[in-house]
Design an enzyme around this catalytic site. Structure first.
Site, short mmCIF file in Angstrom:
data_model
loop_
_atom_site.label_atom_id
_atom_site.label_comp_id
_atom_site.label_asym_id
_atom_site.label_seq_id
_atom_site.Cartn_x
_atom_site.Cartn_y
_atom_site.Cartn_z
N ILE A 17 -44.39 -30.48 -15.92
CA ILE A 17 -44.00 -29.54 -16.98
C ILE A 17 -42.54 -29.70 -17.36
O ILE A 17 -42.01 -28.99 -18.21
CB ILE A 17 -44.26 -28.09 -16.56
CG1 ILE A 17 -43.69 -27.80 -15.16
CG2 ILE A 17 -45.73 -27.77 -16.62
CD1 ILE A 17 -43.90 -26.38 -14.70
N GLY A 18 -41.88 -30.63 -16.73
CA GLY A 18 -40.50 -30.85 -17.14
C GLY A 18 -39.79 -31.77 -16.16
O GLY A 18 -40.20 -31.88 -15.02
N GLY A 20 -35.74 -33.14 -15.11
CA GLY A 20 -34.34 -32.85 -15.38
C GLY A 20 -33.51 -33.46 -14.27
O GLY A 20 -33.80 -33.27 -13.11
N PHE A 22 -32.38 -35.08 -11.43
CA PHE A 22 -33.02 -35.84 -10.34
C PHE A 22 -34.28 -35.13 -9.86
O PHE A 22 -34.74 -35.34 -8.76
CB PHE A 22 -32.01 -35.97 -9.19
CG PHE A 22 -31.38 -34.64 -8.84
CD1 PHE A 22 -30.22 -34.19 -9.49
CD2 PHE A 22 -31.97 -33.81 -7.91
CE1 PHE A 22 -29.67 -32.95 -9.19
CE2 PHE A 22 -31.43 -32.56 -7.60
CZ PHE A 22 -30.27 -32.13 -8.25
N LYS A 24 -38.34 -33.53 -10.78
CA LYS A 24 -39.51 -33.46 -11.65
C LYS A 24 -40.18 -32.14 -11.31
O LYS A 24 -40.27 -31.78 -10.12
CB LYS A 24 -40.41 -34.66 -11.31
CG LYS A 24 -41.74 -34.68 -12.01
CD LYS A 24 -42.45 -36.03 -11.88
CE LYS A 24 -42.63 -36.44 -10.43
NZ LYS A 24 -43.42 -37.68 -10.32
N VAL A 25 -40.60 -31.37 -12.31
CA VAL A 25 -41.23 -30.08 -12.03
C VAL A 25 -42.69 -30.15 -12.46
O VAL A 25 -42.96 -30.50 -13.61
CB VAL A 25 -40.51 -28.92 -12.75
CG1 VAL A 25 -41.22 -27.60 -12.46
CG2 VAL A 25 -39.05 -28.84 -12.30
N LYS A 40 -40.88 -28.12 -7.78
CA LYS A 40 -39.76 -29.00 -8.12
C LYS A 40 -39.72 -30.08 -7.06
O LYS A 40 -39.52 -29.79 -5.88
CB LYS A 40 -38.47 -28.18 -8.12
CG LYS A 40 -37.22 -28.95 -8.51
CD LYS A 40 -36.01 -28.02 -8.55
CE LYS A 40 -34.75 -28.80 -8.88
NZ LYS A 40 -33.55 -27.91 -8.93
N ASP A 132 -24.05 -22.69 -14.46
CA ASP A 132 -24.74 -23.50 -15.47
C ASP A 132 -25.67 -22.62 -16.31
O ASP A 132 -26.80 -22.99 -16.59
CB ASP A 132 -25.54 -24.62 -14.78
CG ASP A 132 -25.96 -25.71 -15.77
OD1 ASP A 132 -26.89 -26.48 -15.47
OD2 ASP A 132 -25.37 -25.76 -16.86
C1 LIG Z 1 -33.76 -29.29 -17.75
N1 LIG Z 1 -33.67 -28.81 -16.34
C2 LIG Z 1 -32.54 -29.50 -15.65
C3 LIG Z 1 -34.93 -29.05 -15.60
C4 LIG Z 1 -36.10 -28.33 -16.20
C5 LIG Z 1 -37.38 -28.79 -15.51
C6 LIG Z 1 -38.59 -28.07 -16.06
C7 LIG Z 1 -38.45 -26.56 -15.99
N2 LIG Z 1 -39.56 -25.86 -16.64
C8 LIG Z 1 -39.74 -26.10 -17.99
O1 LIG Z 1 -38.92 -26.83 -18.64
N3 LIG Z 1 -40.82 -25.57 -18.66
C9 LIG Z 1 -40.93 -25.58 -20.09
C10 LIG Z 1 -41.94 -25.06 -17.92
C11 LIG Z 1 -41.53 -24.42 -16.66
C12 LIG Z 1 -42.30 -23.38 -16.14
N4 LIG Z 1 -41.96 -22.77 -15.00
C13 LIG Z 1 -40.87 -23.16 -14.32
C14 LIG Z 1 -40.54 -22.51 -13.15
C15 LIG Z 1 -39.45 -22.88 -12.44
C16 LIG Z 1 -38.67 -23.94 -12.92
C17 LIG Z 1 -37.49 -24.36 -12.17
C18 LIG Z 1 -36.85 -25.53 -12.53
C19 LIG Z 1 -35.72 -25.91 -11.81
CL1 LIG Z 1 -34.90 -27.37 -12.24
C20 LIG Z 1 -35.22 -25.12 -10.77
O2 LIG Z 1 -34.11 -25.50 -10.09
C21 LIG Z 1 -35.87 -23.95 -10.45
CL2 LIG Z 1 -35.26 -22.95 -9.20
C22 LIG Z 1 -36.99 -23.55 -11.14
N5 LIG Z 1 -38.95 -24.60 -14.06
C23 LIG Z 1 -40.03 -24.23 -14.78
C24 LIG Z 1 -40.36 -24.87 -16.01
C25 LIG Z 1 -37.12 -26.06 -16.52
C26 LIG Z 1 -35.93 -26.82 -16.00
#
Ligand SMILES: CN(C)C[C@H]1CC[C@H](N2C(=O)N(C)Cc3cnc4ccc(-c5cc(Cl)c(O)c(Cl)c5)nc4c32)CC1
Length: 333
Positions: A17-18, A20, A22, A24-25, A40, A132
């Protein structure tokens, strides 16, 4: 998806789902409760010097428990990977939410801003700074509640909030002047600046300081001048000005935001700081259900759970509690 044997039998991996930096989520399902989670995944080999950021984020997430912060459920580590199982936010990024609505009304912006201030004030009260804060790091859950994520850059300055920080980090667009100048800075002051940029984005639909060329962007930030669109009320302008103060000493503080007139308009209560969702409390129904599942006594189950090891038991308990608080039947498969 059997690529990660450590997850087998615990989580069913779904799509990515994303990505960023280093990490991958991936979307996943917690098998015992059927609840959706986000995992993550970080490959240790590609972490390099970012390894310490994972430790920082882990330390923060294991301490934090707040309604507007993506809850950590479980931590898994193999020799090649880290896995952070966190609260899934099905509403996507706040950023996309603003873009699709062009901009938010003052009322909508206030509701969102109050939740973000609540999370940041809670973070600061525990001695952490995020560093951030930006719309991409504010996600929405299915009930459109704000959820703060990505604590990879957060810091816990020694000497608490009085402690100076030196690492220039975060995204330049949201970075405070003192951070851009590479001066020593106080973490909570830079978080206030970033929240000012965030509030501006909510109310205007675009950024106060923006430029393709980084040095022009820096010049704009250091100059502190930005456009005030005609639709901004005087009160909104005043609040934004107090947050986007170049001199951090003149910048409004988080505790002044909690009951600021603009933040209070239409609300009877100031923003509450410790609306920590306190997941670490005893719930007889959930403990009992999990004890039966594990074939142990509730007392032994609670003995195990209250060590908060962020293992599968912790994840299962938190997810059961989550469901119960959403008024859903608590059950285990
Ligand atoms: C651009 N960033 C550096 C990374 C990006 C990765 C996908 C993420 N995401 C998305 O971008 N959706 C659109 C879907 C989505 C849905 N639920 C999520 C729940 C948690 C997180 C999450 C991500 C990171 Cl990097 C964390 O440290 C924590 Cl604690 C939580 N990301 C989610 C997430 C958002 C951030």
């Amino acid at each position: 998806m059997a690529r990660y044997p450590v997850l087998r039998g615990l989580y069913e991996l779904d799509k990515t789902i994303g990505c960023g930096g280093f990490a991958k989520v991936k979307l996943a399902t917690h098998i015992l409760t059927g609840e959706k989670v986000a995992i993550k995944i970080m490959d240790k080999r590609s972490l390099g010097e970012n390894l310490h950021r994972v430790r920082v984020e882990l330390d923060a997430l294991q301490t934090l428990s707040h309604h507007h912060i993506s809850q950590l459920y479980q931590v898994l580590e193999t020799e090649s990977h880290f896995f952070l199982v966190v609260e899934y936010c099905s509403g996507g990024e706040l950023f996309d939410h603003i873009v699709e609505k062009n901009r938010l009304s003052e009322k909508e912006a206030r509701a969102a801003f109050r939740q973000i201030v609540s999370a940041v004030a809670y973070l600061h009260s525990l001695g952490f700074v995020h560093r951030d804060l930006k719309p991409e790091n504010v996600l929405l859950d299915k009930d459109l509640n704000m959820k703060l994520i990505d604590f990879g850059l957060c810091a816990k300055p020694n000497g608490g909030l009085k402690g100076f920080l030196y690492t220039s980090c975060g995204s330049p667009t949201y970075a405070a002047p003192e951070l851009v100048l590479g001066k020593k800075y106080l973490g909570h002051e830079v978080d206030v600046w970033s929240m000012g940029v965030l509030l501006y984005a909510l109310l205007c639909g675009f950024l106060p300081f923006d430029d393709d060329k980084i040095d022009t962007l820096y010049k704009k930030i250091l100059d502190g001048k930005y456009e005030e669109p005609s639709w901004l009320t005087m009160e909104s302008r005043r609040l934004i000005r107090s947050m986007l103060q170049i001199d951090p000493k003149k910048r409004i503080r988080v505790d002044e935001l909690l009951n600021h007139p603009w933040v209070m308009r239409g609300f009877r209560e100031p923003v509450c700081v410790n609306n920590s969702s306190n997941m670490k409390e005893y719930d007889i129904q959930c403990v009992g259900l999990l004890a039966r599942q594990r074939n142990v006594s509730p007392e032994d189950m609670w003995e195990l759970l209250s060590k908060w090891k962020y293992d599968y038991n912790t994840a299962t308990y938190f997810l059961m509690l989550n469901r119960k608080r959403r008024g859903l039947p608590v059950r285990l498969f």
